[in-house]
Design a protein around this motif. Structure first.
Motif, PDB file in Angstrom:
ATOM      1  N   LEU A 145      -3.027   8.895  -6.986  1.00 23.53           N
ATOM      2  CA  LEU A 145      -3.900   9.690  -7.771  1.00 23.53           C
ATOM      3  C   LEU A 145      -3.195   9.751  -9.321  1.00 23.53           C
ATOM      4  N   ASP A 146      -1.964   9.587  -9.431  1.00 20.44           N
ATOM      5  CA  ASP A 146      -1.519   9.271 -10.923  1.00 20.44           C
ATOM      6  C   ASP A 146      -2.079   7.944 -11.387  1.00 20.44           C
ATOM      7  N   VAL A 147      -2.056   6.871 -10.624  1.00 19.69           N
ATOM      8  CA  VAL A 147      -2.632   5.652 -11.058  1.00 19.69           C
ATOM      9  C   VAL A 147      -4.142   5.817 -11.464  1.00 19.69           C
ATOM     10  N   ALA A 148      -4.763   6.327 -10.596  1.00 24.64           N
ATOM     11  CA  ALA A 148      -6.368   6.468 -10.749  1.00 24.64           C
ATOM     12  C   ALA A 148      -6.645   7.384 -12.157  1.00 24.64           C
ATOM     13  N   ARG A 149      -5.717   8.401 -12.303  1.00 30.08           N
ATOM     14  CA  ARG A 149      -5.924   9.097 -13.722  1.00 30.08           C
ATOM     15  C   ARG A 149      -5.643   8.277 -14.712  1.00 30.08           C
ATOM     16  N   GLU A 150      -4.417   7.417 -14.694  1.00 32.19           N
ATOM     17  CA  GLU A 150      -4.114   6.595 -15.748  1.00 32.19           C
ATOM     18  C   GLU A 150      -5.160   5.550 -16.087  1.00 32.19           C
ATOM     19  N   ASP A 151      -5.813   5.035 -15.035  1.00 27.06           N
ATOM     20  CA  ASP A 151      -6.796   3.874 -15.256  1.00 27.06           C
ATOM     21  C   ASP A 151      -8.207   4.479 -14.654  1.00 27.06           C
ATOM     22  N   PRO A 152      -9.084   5.099 -15.399  1.00 29.95           N
ATOM     23  CA  PRO A 152     -10.213   5.569 -15.122  1.00 29.95           C
ATOM     24  C   PRO A 152     -11.451   4.534 -14.755  1.00 29.95           C
ATOM     25  N   ARG A 183      -7.844   3.650   0.324  1.00 28.15           N
ATOM     26  CA  ARG A 183      -6.062   3.769   0.581  1.00 28.15           C
ATOM     27  C   ARG A 183      -5.952   5.304   0.714  1.00 28.15           C
ATOM     28  N   LEU A 184      -6.522   6.029   0.187  1.00 22.84           N
ATOM     29  CA  LEU A 184      -6.258   7.623   0.430  1.00 22.84           C
ATOM     30  C   LEU A 184      -6.681   7.725   1.826  1.00 22.84           C
ATOM     31  N   HIS A 185      -7.668   7.366   2.531  1.00 21.14           N
ATOM     32  CA  HIS A 185      -8.103   7.489   3.798  1.00 21.14           C
ATOM     33  C   HIS A 185      -6.957   7.026   4.627  1.00 21.14           C
ATOM     34  N   ASP A 186      -6.431   5.853   4.341  1.00 24.32           N
ATOM     35  CA  ASP A 186      -5.598   5.229   5.437  1.00 24.32           C
ATOM     36  C   ASP A 186      -4.189   6.198   5.445  1.00 24.32           C
ATOM     37  N   VAL A 187      -3.627   6.802   3.866  1.00 19.55           N
ATOM     38  CA  VAL A 187      -2.439   7.512   3.962  1.00 19.55           C
ATOM     39  C   VAL A 187      -2.746   8.831   4.627  1.00 19.55           C
ATOM     40  N   ASN A 188      -3.963   9.450   4.615  1.00 22.10           N
ATOM     41  CA  ASN A 188      -4.476  10.648   5.097  1.00 22.10           C
ATOM     42  C   ASN A 188      -4.541  10.591   6.754  1.00 22.10           C
ATOM     43  N   ALA A 189      -4.959   9.418   7.104  1.00 18.25           N
ATOM     44  CA  ALA A 189      -5.026   9.337   8.466  1.00 18.25           C
ATOM     45  C   ALA A 189      -3.665   9.258   9.288  1.00 18.25           C
ATOM     46  N   ARG A 190      -2.512   8.542   8.556  1.00 16.61           N
ATOM     47  CA  ARG A 190      -1.134   8.586   9.038  1.00 16.61           C
ATOM     48  C   ARG A 190      -0.753   9.744   8.979  1.00 16.61           C
ATOM     49  N   ALA A 191      -1.067  10.746   7.916  1.00 17.80           N
ATOM     50  CA  ALA A 191      -0.183  12.161   7.838  1.00 17.80           C
ATOM     51  C   ALA A 191      -0.947  12.949   8.977  1.00 17.80           C
ATOM     52  N   THR A 238       6.510  10.922   2.903  1.00 11.76           N
ATOM     53  CA  THR A 238       6.280   9.804   2.416  1.00 11.76           C
ATOM     54  C   THR A 238       4.702   9.706   2.326  1.00 11.76           C
ATOM     55  N   PRO A 239       3.857  10.177   3.159  1.00  6.97           N
ATOM     56  CA  PRO A 239       2.428  10.141   2.776  1.00  6.97           C
ATOM     57  C   PRO A 239       1.849  11.030   1.375  1.00  6.97           C
ATOM     58  N   LEU A 240       2.687  11.740   1.380  1.00  5.90           N
ATOM     59  CA  LEU A 240       2.279  12.807   0.122  1.00  5.90           C
ATOM     60  C   LEU A 240       2.717  11.974  -1.073  1.00  5.90           C
ATOM     61  N   ALA A 241       3.927  11.348  -1.213  1.00  2.00           N
ATOM     62  CA  ALA A 241       4.365  10.719  -2.343  1.00  2.00           C
ATOM     63  C   ALA A 241       3.459   9.660  -2.609  1.00  2.00           C
ATOM     64  N   ILE A 242       2.927   8.966  -1.541  1.00  2.00           N
ATOM     65  CA  ILE A 242       2.022   7.715  -1.797  1.00  2.00           C
ATOM     66  C   ILE A 242       0.618   8.446  -2.535  1.00  2.00           C
ATOM     67  N   THR A 243       0.288   9.519  -1.674  1.00  2.00           N
ATOM     68  CA  THR A 243      -1.023  10.085  -2.289  1.00  2.00           C
ATOM     69  C   THR A 243      -0.714  10.377  -3.921  1.00  2.00           C
ATOM     70  N   GLN A 244       0.257  11.204  -4.136  1.00  2.00           N
ATOM     71  CA  GLN A 244       0.462  11.568  -5.471  1.00  2.00           C
ATOM     72  C   GLN A 244       0.749  10.210  -6.492  1.00  2.00           C
ATOM     73  N   THR A 245       1.056   9.122  -6.011  1.00  2.00           N
ATOM     74  CA  THR A 245       1.187   8.022  -6.870  1.00  2.00           C
ATOM     75  C   THR A 245      -0.183   7.353  -7.100  1.00  2.00           C
TER      76      THR A 245
END
Length: 371
Positions: free
Chosen positions: A170-177, A187-195, A161-168
């Motif tokens: 990153l994909d959004v950030a790449r599409e919207d620079p 948000r990545l910090h929160d997801v990484n802390a949960r992992a 789950t956290p890996l999928a959220i992280t991937q999502t």
């Protein structure tokens, strides 16, 4: 380990039965022979003539007895040898039949078929005790393997789950620079802390399953006080009141693991409580041969069906999860593993007024000796 082939146990038992029977027969014939020799003269003996002119009677001597006794004794020993071999082979097969069933079950278990049971019939004897112990071992192994498979599947799902959220993200950030990178970092910090929290809980759970190599005398009342003092600021932020009471309650085990047990229970009671004005009671008591730690908390009503699943890994309980700190669902699973590693037990009971009562029973420490 490869070993040189040798005679089977059935053959050994057969030879043992036949040898014992042959020896017993030989001893019996020897006793009969010695007994007869005492009453048989060594030389030729003829009784005196009887009255009326009848001639005397010829009495056999030892040589005559030996010629008559030896062939028959040899035939009797040969018969006993054949009877011992045939009967011993049959009896050995009957005696070893339960062992054959246990061996077949062992081979099936070695191939991964843990659902098979020996189920040996008959009255209780050594083989029946061995079969029942083996069936109990298979049942525990089957339950353990099934639990490990469920745990691996749940852990994989939770870690994905956290890996999928992280991937999502990153994909959004790449599409919207042009998007604000600070929001992405937060948000990545929160997801990484949960992992990280989940990974640490998994590592702790794997260590908690092992019995402590060294045991020390631990006072559960002091452990409970330390856990509540550590979590007091967290409880105050959530509007939960902590109450600690109880007598000195000594047990033996790992101080670090027992502190983790108490901390998990108190933390779980704080998180899964009323939105505001909740209460947690932490008590310790000593019973004959048992040290008891009890943690109760207010909260929503819980059904017995939900309570029965709360100690399972990643089971958080419907209606008990607070959205701001859901946890990873391993708190009570870790407590149960630590209690089991200390030869203790975990009991969960729903409070009638709502909330949960958790009782941990551990073996009491032996009384102190010396000054």
């Amino acid at each position: 380990m490869d070993r040189a082939p040798g005679p089977s146990v059935r053959l050994k038992l057969t030879l043992s039965y036949a040898g014992f029977l042959l020896l017993a027969g030989a001893l019996l014939l020897a006793v009969v022979w010695v007994f007869l020799l005492r009453y048989v003269p060594d030389g030729v003996f003829v009784t005196p003539d009887a009255p009326g002119g009848r001639p005397g009677v010829f009495v056999p001597n030892r040589s005559d007895l030996q010629r008559a006794f030896t062939p028959r004794a040899t035939a009797a020993l040969g018969f006993l040898l054949v009877l011992g071999l045939v009967g011993g082979w049959f009896l050995a097969g009957r005696v070893l039949a339960p062992l054959t069933r246990i061996t077949d079950a062992t081979r099936l278990a070695a191939t991964g078929s843990l659902s098979h049971r020996v189920a040996l019939p008959g009255r209780g004897d050594e083989f029946r005790e061995l079969a029942d112990a083996f069936d109990g071992m298979l049942a525990r192994l089957e339950a353990h393997v099934a639990g490990q498979q469920r745990f691996a599947a749940n852990a994989s799902h939770e870690l994905r789950t956290p890996l999928a959220i992280t991937q999502t993200l990153l994909d959004v950030a790449r599409e919207d620079p042009d998007r604000d990178p600070r929001e992405l970092v937060d948000r990545l910090h929160d997801v990484n802390a949960r992992a990280i929290e989940l990974t640490e809980a998994l590592l702790l759970l794997s260590r908690a399953d092992h019995r402590p190599s060294t045991r020390a005398r631990v006072d559960l009342s002091l452990v409970a006080e330390e856990a509540t003092e550590t979590l007091l600021p967290f409880a105050e932020r959530r509007g939960v009141t902590l109450h600690t009471s109880g007598d000195t309650t000594a047990t033996s085990g790992s101080p670090a693991l027992l502190l983790q047990l108490a901390t998990n229970l108190v933390h779980n009671a704080i998180v899964h409580n009323l939105p505001d004005g909740g209460t947690v009671w932490v008590t310790t008591s000593a019973r004959p041969g048992t040290a008891v730690l009890t943690v109760e908390n207010t909260g929503e009503e819980i059904t017995p069906q939900v309570v029965a699943t709360l100690a399972e890994p990643f089971q958080r309980g419907t209606g008990r999860t607070r959205t701001d700190h859901a946890g990873v669902g391993l708190g009570l699973a870790i407590v149960q593993s630590i209690a089991g590693a200390h030869d203790g037990s975990l009991t969960l009971t729903a409070r009638p007024a709502g909330g949960l009562r958790v009782t941990v029973q551990l073996p009491a420490a032996p009384p102190r000796t010396g000054p």
